[in-house]
Scaffold this motif. Sequence first.
Motif, PDB file in Angstrom:
ATOM      1  N   HIS A   1       0.897  -1.269   0.101  1.00 38.17           N
ATOM      2  CA  HIS A   1       0.041  -0.087  -0.216  1.00 38.17           C
ATOM      3  C   HIS A   1       0.750   1.270   0.059  1.00 38.17           C
ATOM      4  CE1 HIS A   1      -3.585  -2.449   0.362  1.00 38.17           C
ATOM      5  NE2 HIS A   1      -2.964  -3.129   1.232  1.00 38.17           N
ATOM      6  N   GLN A   2       0.539   2.227  -0.927  1.00 40.91           N
ATOM      7  CA  GLN A   2       1.416   3.334  -1.109  1.00 40.91           C
ATOM      8  C   GLN A   2       0.679   4.409  -1.746  1.00 40.91           C
ATOM      9  OE1 GLN A   2       3.813   1.145  -4.018  1.00 40.91           O
ATOM     10  NE2 GLN A   2       2.707   2.251  -5.722  1.00 40.91           N
ATOM     11  N   ILE A   3       1.292   5.627  -1.780  1.00 37.59           N
ATOM     12  CA  ILE A   3       0.864   6.631  -2.540  1.00 37.59           C
ATOM     13  C   ILE A   3       2.081   7.161  -3.471  1.00 37.59           C
ATOM     14  CG2 ILE A   3      -0.701   7.542  -1.085  1.00 37.59           C
ATOM     15  CD1 ILE A   3       1.172   9.873  -0.476  1.00 37.59           C
ATOM     16  N   LEU A   4       1.871   7.737  -4.709  1.00 41.45           N
ATOM     17  CA  LEU A   4       2.898   8.101  -5.552  1.00 41.45           C
ATOM     18  C   LEU A   4       3.248   9.464  -5.775  1.00 41.45           C
ATOM     19  CD1 LEU A   4       1.938   5.767  -8.541  1.00 41.45           C
ATOM     20  CD2 LEU A   4       3.508   5.268  -6.910  1.00 41.45           C
ATOM     21  N   GLU A   5       4.548   9.885  -5.648  1.00 40.83           N
ATOM     22  CA  GLU A   5       4.828  11.155  -5.806  1.00 40.83           C
ATOM     23  C   GLU A   5       5.475  11.498  -7.097  1.00 40.83           C
ATOM     24  OE1 GLU A   5       7.161  14.322  -3.008  1.00 40.83           O
ATOM     25  OE2 GLU A   5       8.495  12.943  -3.613  1.00 40.83           O
ATOM     26  N   VAL A   6       4.657  12.436  -8.041  1.00 36.98           N
ATOM     27  CA  VAL A   6       4.857  12.447  -9.315  1.00 36.98           C
ATOM     28  C   VAL A   6       5.630  13.979  -9.482  1.00 36.98           C
ATOM     29  CG1 VAL A   6       4.015  12.584 -11.691  1.00 36.98           C
ATOM     30  CG2 VAL A   6       2.979  11.240  -9.775  1.00 36.98           C
ATOM     31  N   THR A   7       6.734  14.127 -10.259  1.00 34.51           N
ATOM     32  CA  THR A   7       7.337  15.197 -10.567  1.00 34.51           C
ATOM     33  C   THR A   7       7.413  15.418 -12.024  1.00 34.51           C
ATOM     34  OG1 THR A   7       8.993  14.959  -8.587  1.00 34.51           O
ATOM     35  CG2 THR A   7       9.524  16.458 -10.204  1.00 34.51           C
ATOM     36  N   CYS A   8       7.060  16.521 -12.590  1.00 33.64           N
ATOM     37  CA  CYS A   8       7.257  17.094 -13.797  1.00 33.64           C
ATOM     38  C   CYS A   8       8.068  18.337 -13.821  1.00 33.64           C
ATOM     39  CB  CYS A   8       5.781  17.381 -14.391  1.00 33.64           C
ATOM     40  SG  CYS A   8       4.715  15.785 -14.522  1.00 33.64           S
ATOM     41  N   GLU A   9       8.471  18.371 -14.977  1.00 33.59           N
ATOM     42  CA  GLU A   9       9.399  19.723 -15.416  1.00 33.59           C
ATOM     43  C   GLU A   9       8.846  19.996 -16.484  1.00 33.59           C
ATOM     44  OE1 GLU A   9      13.582  19.373 -15.315  1.00 33.59           O
ATOM     45  OE2 GLU A   9      13.628  18.901 -13.024  1.00 33.59           O
ATOM     46  N   GLY A  10       8.041  21.065 -16.762  1.00 39.22           N
ATOM     47  CA  GLY A  10       7.349  21.460 -17.897  1.00 39.22           C
ATOM     48  C   GLY A  10       6.449  20.290 -18.351  1.00 39.22           C
ATOM     49  N   GLU A  11       6.549  20.017 -19.623  1.00 36.75           N
ATOM     50  CA  GLU A  11       5.486  18.755 -19.759  1.00 36.75           C
ATOM     51  C   GLU A  11       6.078  17.583 -19.869  1.00 36.75           C
ATOM     52  OE1 GLU A  11       4.718  19.930 -24.019  1.00 36.75           O
ATOM     53  OE2 GLU A  11       4.762  21.806 -24.022  1.00 36.75           O
ATOM     54  N   GLN A  12       7.392  17.455 -19.313  1.00 34.77           N
ATOM     55  CA  GLN A  12       8.116  16.200 -19.145  1.00 34.77           C
ATOM     56  C   GLN A  12       7.802  15.580 -17.867  1.00 34.77           C
ATOM     57  OE1 GLN A  12       9.612  14.560 -21.887  1.00 34.77           O
ATOM     58  NE2 GLN A  12       8.634  16.576 -23.018  1.00 34.77           N
ATOM     59  N   LEU A  13       7.477  14.305 -17.777  1.00 33.68           N
ATOM     60  CA  LEU A  13       7.420  13.381 -16.494  1.00 33.68           C
ATOM     61  C   LEU A  13       8.946  13.115 -16.238  1.00 33.68           C
ATOM     62  CD1 LEU A  13       6.164  11.682 -14.340  1.00 33.68           C
ATOM     63  CD2 LEU A  13       6.074  10.091 -15.991  1.00 33.68           C
ATOM     64  N   VAL A  14       9.342  13.298 -15.129  1.00 34.30           N
ATOM     65  CA  VAL A  14      10.789  13.436 -14.614  1.00 34.30           C
ATOM     66  C   VAL A  14      10.908  12.045 -13.793  1.00 34.30           C
ATOM     67  CG1 VAL A  14      12.545  14.453 -13.116  1.00 34.30           C
ATOM     68  CG2 VAL A  14      11.088  15.829 -14.895  1.00 34.30           C
TER      69      VAL A  14
END
Length: 412
Positions: free
Chosen positions: A259-272
């Motif tokens: 069980h988890q959550i996800l931390e999503v990072t984007c720079e501009g339009e790009q998924l980092v």
Amino acid sequence: MRLFHTSDWHLGQSLHGQERDFEHACFLDWLLGQLAARQPDVLLIAGDIFDTVNPPVKAQERLYDFIVNAHEQQPALTIVMIAGNHDSGSRIELPAPLMRRLRTHALGRVLWLDDGQLDAERLLIPLPDAQGNTAAWCLALPFLRPAEVTGVTLGDDYLRGIGKVHELLIDAANARRQPGQALIAVSHAHMAGGAVSEDSERSLIIGSAEALPASLFGPDISYVALGHLHKPQKVNGEERIRYCGSPIPLSFSEIDYPHQILEVTCEGEQLVSVETLRIPRAVELLRLGPEPLDDIALQLAALPDVDLLDDPARQPWLEIRVRLDEPQPDLRQQLETALQGKAVRLVRIGAEYAGRKAAGDDDSPLIDLERLSPQELFSRVWQDGFGNEVDAQTLDDFAQLLQQVQLEGEQP
């Protein structure tokens, strides 16, 4: 821009009659702590916020207390939540005007304008970064019910209607965004190839359409935050299309889920990057068996005794599955006696019988009706009654009737 991806909270859920409010409270406290420590720009809740369309008052209080606390703690945080198949879309949207004052956007339904065009404006949400600039647009796609995506304009093909909604919304988002702004979709759906929990995910089958293709989300979409499947997973191995999973195990079949959550990072339009944040489990689930009764008795004797200094609310939930040669009328009494003084809470007993074939009966184990979807149960009854498998058209008709009954049940 950084986002938290969560889903399938199922507030108000009970486990074989036992409420899970303590576990949900622990999760929400943990989530508040993670918001404070990591300071994301956005929190996404991808549907099935509640476990039922008419959730208990305590479950609703949990949600709205959390939103208020999150806003007071982090005033710049944007929250986007959508309705799942367990939710009532109208109930989710009811307090929306008030929640917008707390930077919270609640989307429960897809609406159409008088000219037959999709009301895409209400489904597109600007996502500001820490400086207050729009860094991304959120495409909010609550669970799409047949009545919302079929009709005179779209026809009666459910999958075609879903595809049209996605196409129109993505076109509208591309028209609105500026260069460098990402598109983030949040959706509640069963995507093709997803691994389904054994007995806690309500089927989304509409007619014979079981799962949606990942091609609905083209390369214009930087990240797709999915809800519905409780097991964390990527869709077709794609880093950008993911289920984060449920925050607590919602059935004994989910004991081993991470069980988890996800931390999503984007720079501009790009998924980092996509980083996993594991959720501590407040209450364990234990499953013993299927084993003969004597072996089960030995396992029960080995369980830890109650410690009066421990919190009873943290005692594990226990399921026992016993393999028997013949019925034991006092089975529950035997098991409860063996559990006296043990630091567990018994919530379910299952029995499987050996020797059924010799007695002139089927030698397969007893079927737990809770693990059958309505479609599977209907198919079994049809097979028993008519001696042949149900045809696709009849199964489609049954599914449409089931959807109609569920929609009627959602009316407040």
